[in-house]
Design an enzyme around this catalytic site. Structure first.
Site, PDB file in Angstrom:
ATOM      1  N   HIS A   1     -38.967 106.511  19.774  1.00 33.50           N
ATOM      2  CA  HIS A   1     -38.123 106.530  18.143  1.00 33.50           C
ATOM      3  C   HIS A   1     -39.086 107.707  17.427  1.00 33.50           C
ATOM      4  O   HIS A   1     -40.247 107.409  17.075  1.00 33.50           O
ATOM      5  CB  HIS A   1     -38.161 105.292  17.588  1.00 33.50           C
ATOM      6  CG  HIS A   1     -37.278 104.188  18.141  1.00 33.50           C
ATOM      7  ND1 HIS A   1     -36.022 104.139  18.140  1.00 33.50           N
ATOM      8  CD2 HIS A   1     -37.701 103.115  18.879  1.00 33.50           C
ATOM      9  CE1 HIS A   1     -35.678 103.053  18.686  1.00 33.50           C
ATOM     10  NE2 HIS A   1     -36.765 102.559  19.071  1.00 33.50           N
ATOM     11  N   ASN A  16     -31.177 105.983  16.591  1.00 37.09           N
ATOM     12  CA  ASN A  16     -31.019 105.322  15.146  1.00 37.09           C
ATOM     13  C   ASN A  16     -31.642 105.981  14.205  1.00 37.09           C
ATOM     14  O   ASN A  16     -32.557 105.311  13.432  1.00 37.09           O
ATOM     15  CB  ASN A  16     -31.524 103.879  15.329  1.00 37.09           C
ATOM     16  CG  ASN A  16     -32.897 103.678  15.874  1.00 37.09           C
ATOM     17  OD1 ASN A  16     -33.684 104.453  16.434  1.00 37.09           O
ATOM     18  ND2 ASN A  16     -33.479 102.395  15.691  1.00 37.09           N
ATOM     19  N   ASP A  63     -29.577 101.361  20.730  1.00 39.80           N
ATOM     20  CA  ASP A  63     -30.690 100.733  20.467  1.00 39.80           C
ATOM     21  C   ASP A  63     -31.314 100.438  18.995  1.00 39.80           C
ATOM     22  O   ASP A  63     -31.034 101.276  17.923  1.00 39.80           O
ATOM     23  CB  ASP A  63     -32.089 101.343  21.248  1.00 39.80           C
ATOM     24  CG  ASP A  63     -33.182 100.623  21.115  1.00 39.80           C
ATOM     25  OD1 ASP A  63     -33.299  99.462  21.472  1.00 39.80           O
ATOM     26  OD2 ASP A  63     -34.162 101.057  20.222  1.00 39.80           O
ATOM     27  N   HIS A  78     -43.771 103.352  12.119  1.00 38.88           N
ATOM     28  CA  HIS A  78     -43.270 102.728  10.434  1.00 38.88           C
ATOM     29  C   HIS A  78     -44.249 103.123   9.515  1.00 38.88           C
ATOM     30  O   HIS A  78     -45.540 103.226   9.593  1.00 38.88           O
ATOM     31  CB  HIS A  78     -43.143 101.394  10.556  1.00 38.88           C
ATOM     32  CG  HIS A  78     -41.982 100.915  11.191  1.00 38.88           C
ATOM     33  ND1 HIS A  78     -40.744 101.341  10.996  1.00 38.88           N
ATOM     34  CD2 HIS A  78     -41.824 100.120  12.348  1.00 38.88           C
ATOM     35  CE1 HIS A  78     -39.660 100.425  11.877  1.00 38.88           C
ATOM     36  NE2 HIS A  78     -40.488 100.052  12.646  1.00 38.88           N
ATOM     37  N   HIS A 125     -37.684 105.603  26.159  1.00 41.23           N
ATOM     38  CA  HIS A 125     -37.548 104.926  24.686  1.00 41.23           C
ATOM     39  C   HIS A 125     -38.325 105.295  23.745  1.00 41.23           C
ATOM     40  O   HIS A 125     -39.525 104.555  23.654  1.00 41.23           O
ATOM     41  CB  HIS A 125     -37.365 103.615  25.371  1.00 41.23           C
ATOM     42  CG  HIS A 125     -36.802 102.463  24.295  1.00 41.23           C
ATOM     43  ND1 HIS A 125     -35.996 101.529  24.700  1.00 41.23           N
ATOM     44  CD2 HIS A 125     -36.948 102.562  22.582  1.00 41.23           C
ATOM     45  CE1 HIS A 125     -35.784 100.799  23.384  1.00 41.23           C
ATOM     46  NE2 HIS A 125     -36.255 101.491  22.480  1.00 41.23           N
ATOM     47  N   ASP A 148     -40.868 102.238  23.888  1.00 39.55           N
ATOM     48  CA  ASP A 148     -40.151 101.672  22.668  1.00 39.55           C
ATOM     49  C   ASP A 148     -41.366 102.233  21.308  1.00 39.55           C
ATOM     50  O   ASP A 148     -41.234 101.204  20.492  1.00 39.55           O
ATOM     51  CB  ASP A 148     -39.781 100.166  22.655  1.00 39.55           C
ATOM     52  CG  ASP A 148     -39.103  99.638  21.415  1.00 39.55           C
ATOM     53  OD1 ASP A 148     -38.568 100.724  20.727  1.00 39.55           O
ATOM     54  OD2 ASP A 148     -38.704  98.681  21.287  1.00 39.55           O
ATOM     55  N   ARG A 204     -37.904 109.342  14.695  1.00 41.06           N
ATOM     56  CA  ARG A 204     -37.429 109.022  12.996  1.00 41.06           C
ATOM     57  C   ARG A 204     -36.854 110.275  12.530  1.00 41.06           C
ATOM     58  O   ARG A 204     -36.790 110.235  11.101  1.00 41.06           O
ATOM     59  CB  ARG A 204     -38.907 108.500  12.500  1.00 41.06           C
ATOM     60  CG  ARG A 204     -39.507 107.364  12.825  1.00 41.06           C
ATOM     61  CD  ARG A 204     -38.521 106.166  12.860  1.00 41.06           C
ATOM     62  NE  ARG A 204     -39.197 104.798  13.282  1.00 41.06           N
ATOM     63  CZ  ARG A 204     -38.455 103.876  14.103  1.00 41.06           C
ATOM     64  NH1 ARG A 204     -37.226 103.801  14.028  1.00 41.06           N
ATOM     65  NH2 ARG A 204     -39.339 102.868  14.143  1.00 41.06           N
TER      66      ARG A 204
END
Ligand code: ZN
Length: 432
Positions: free
Chosen positions: A60, A92, A152, A310, A58, A306, A62
């Site tokens: 991300h 995502n 997700d 950001h 899991h 996860d 980006r």
């Protein structure tokens, strides 16, 4: 970098002190040094633990779409620094990974970065809109060989679509990873665990039952379809109870827990520091205790990060307006060491199962998580359990700095990472 390494005196999980020669991409067992080629670089691993390279279910990354927060290259560097040799990149992105072409592009960018194997997760529904199934079969048959599917960030809310997705992926041994969150019980403004504290802070609450009702529904759908479901980032004691029951029934359900849900309590949000805003939210001590127990007894199968980078302009807002998510790749093993191994709840073979072997099996990866026997692919991590490191978010390989461990002293440090015999982390440097 030299092509071969002689690792001397590592504590190999499950068998004790041994010497490992990494040559031509595989592990060779040798008697102390004498069989190694002269130009092999010698690594004194006295006191270090050697375990198979970590696999993150899991992550991300980006890219595409938010390369200001992370790229596949920078996320891969953070993964290598954390001891990972494979990551599953969540769908995502912008555009969403919902076609074979998009999946192949993510895989190819991962290959170019060359630090970890990047396996794309395919979306369950087109554009994560929750209305129509994405091209699951085409993604599975593509060169990216997608086996894990997830919306997700969003829950697959429609029970009929979830049932069809489970039926579909069964044909090729795939799995649906569910972000369990009933969107009516935990609405889009929910941003902290619902309880006395969220009320006092004036933060819209995210009740644990919003997760638990979806976990319960989905294990019943998995039983009905005879397919595999995986529950992402389990965060409550109630979810653990449902999983324990489902496993006792023989239902094909697996689950993961994040390092932050194992360590950080809901009280962190009282700082209003948006670094601690995450979905699902940080929970009370009772939930943390249940999650640790479930990981130790195997009810929860895996630790997954996860990792959610950001950019500052998305995170530096009032708590209720800030983006959800925190970094996780670089400190995952240190956190598990600190809260599970040092606490006496898990040994290294359990850590190997939860962070390498089992995630590789869930994701259908044949060349990861396989152990360090003679001839095995040389994917491994050397960990120094005696180190103690105070985390500095500015020293991160990630492009982002939303690190919840900043200023925290964690036990242990990743000493080196090898991907098919190549050092991707050595002497404190990441090497592509
Ligand atoms: Zn999620």
């Amino acid at each position: 970098m030299t092509d071969s390494y002689l690792i001397v005196g590592a504590d190999v999980v499950g068998e004790g002190r041994a010497d490992l020669l990494l040559q031509d991409g595989v592990v060779r067992r040798v008697e102390t040094g004498s069989d190694a080629p002269r130009d092999a670089r010698r690594i004194d691993a006295d006191g270090l633990v050697a375990l198979p390279g970590l696999v993150d279910l899991h992550t991300h990354l980006r890219e595409p779409g938010r390369e200001d927060a992370e790229t596949i290259a920078t996320g891969s560097a953070a993964a290598a620094a954390g001891g990972f040799t494979a990551v599953l990149a969540m769908a995502n992105t912008d555009p969403v990974t919902d076609t074979a072409e998009a999946a192949e592009r993510v895989r190819e960018l991962g290959r170019q970065a060359g630090l970890v194997d990047v396996h794309p997760v395919g979306a369950v529904t087109k554009a994560l809109a929750g209305e129509q199934l994405a091209e699951l079969g085409l993604m599975a048959r593509s060169r990216a060989r997608v086996r894990v599917f997830s919306d997700d960030g969003k829950c697959v809310q429609d029970a009929r679509l979830m049932r069809r997705a489970l039926e579909y992926v069964k044909a090729f041994g795939g799995v649906v990873s569910q972000h369990a969150q009933d969107p009516r019980l935990a609405g889009s403004d929910a941003c902290a665990h619902e309880g006395e504290l969220s009320g006092r802070l004036g933060l819209p609450g995210w009740p644990g039952v919003a997760e638990e009702v979806i976990v319960a529904r989905d294990v019943m759908l998995a039983r009905h379809t005879g397919s595999r479901v995986h529950i992402a980032h389990v965060s409550t004691a109630g979810s653990v109870e449902v999983l324990r029951w489902a496993k006792a029934q023989g239902i094909a359900v697996t689950a993961e827990v994040t390092p932050h849900h194992l360590m950080l309590p809901v009280e962190k949000v009282a700082t209003y520091d948006p670094t601690f805003k995450v979905n699902p939210p940080l929970r009370p001590a009772e939930d943390i205790a249940a999650l640790r127990e479930a990981l130790a007894d195997g009810t929860i199968d895996a630790v997954a990060t996860d990792h959610a980078p950001h950019a500052r302009h998305d995170k530096e807002h009032a708590f209720a307006e800030a983006a959800f998510g925190m970094l996780g790749l670089e400190q995952a093993l240190q956190v598990v060491h600190t809260v599970m191994v040092r606490a006496g709840s898990m040994d290294w073979s359990q850590v190997t199962a939860a962070m390498s072997t089992t995630p590789a099996r869930i994701a259908g990866l044949d060349d990861q998580g396989g152990g360090l026997a003679d001839g095995a692919p040389a994917n491994l991590v050397l960990f120094d359990p005696a180190a103690r490191v105070t985390v500095d978010r500015d020293a991160s390989r990630s492009l982002s700095s939303n690190n919840p461990w900043h200023g925290v002293a964690l036990d242990g440090a990743v000493h080196a990472t090898f991907l098919r015999g190549r050092a991707t982390l050595l002497d404190g440097e990441v090497h592509a």
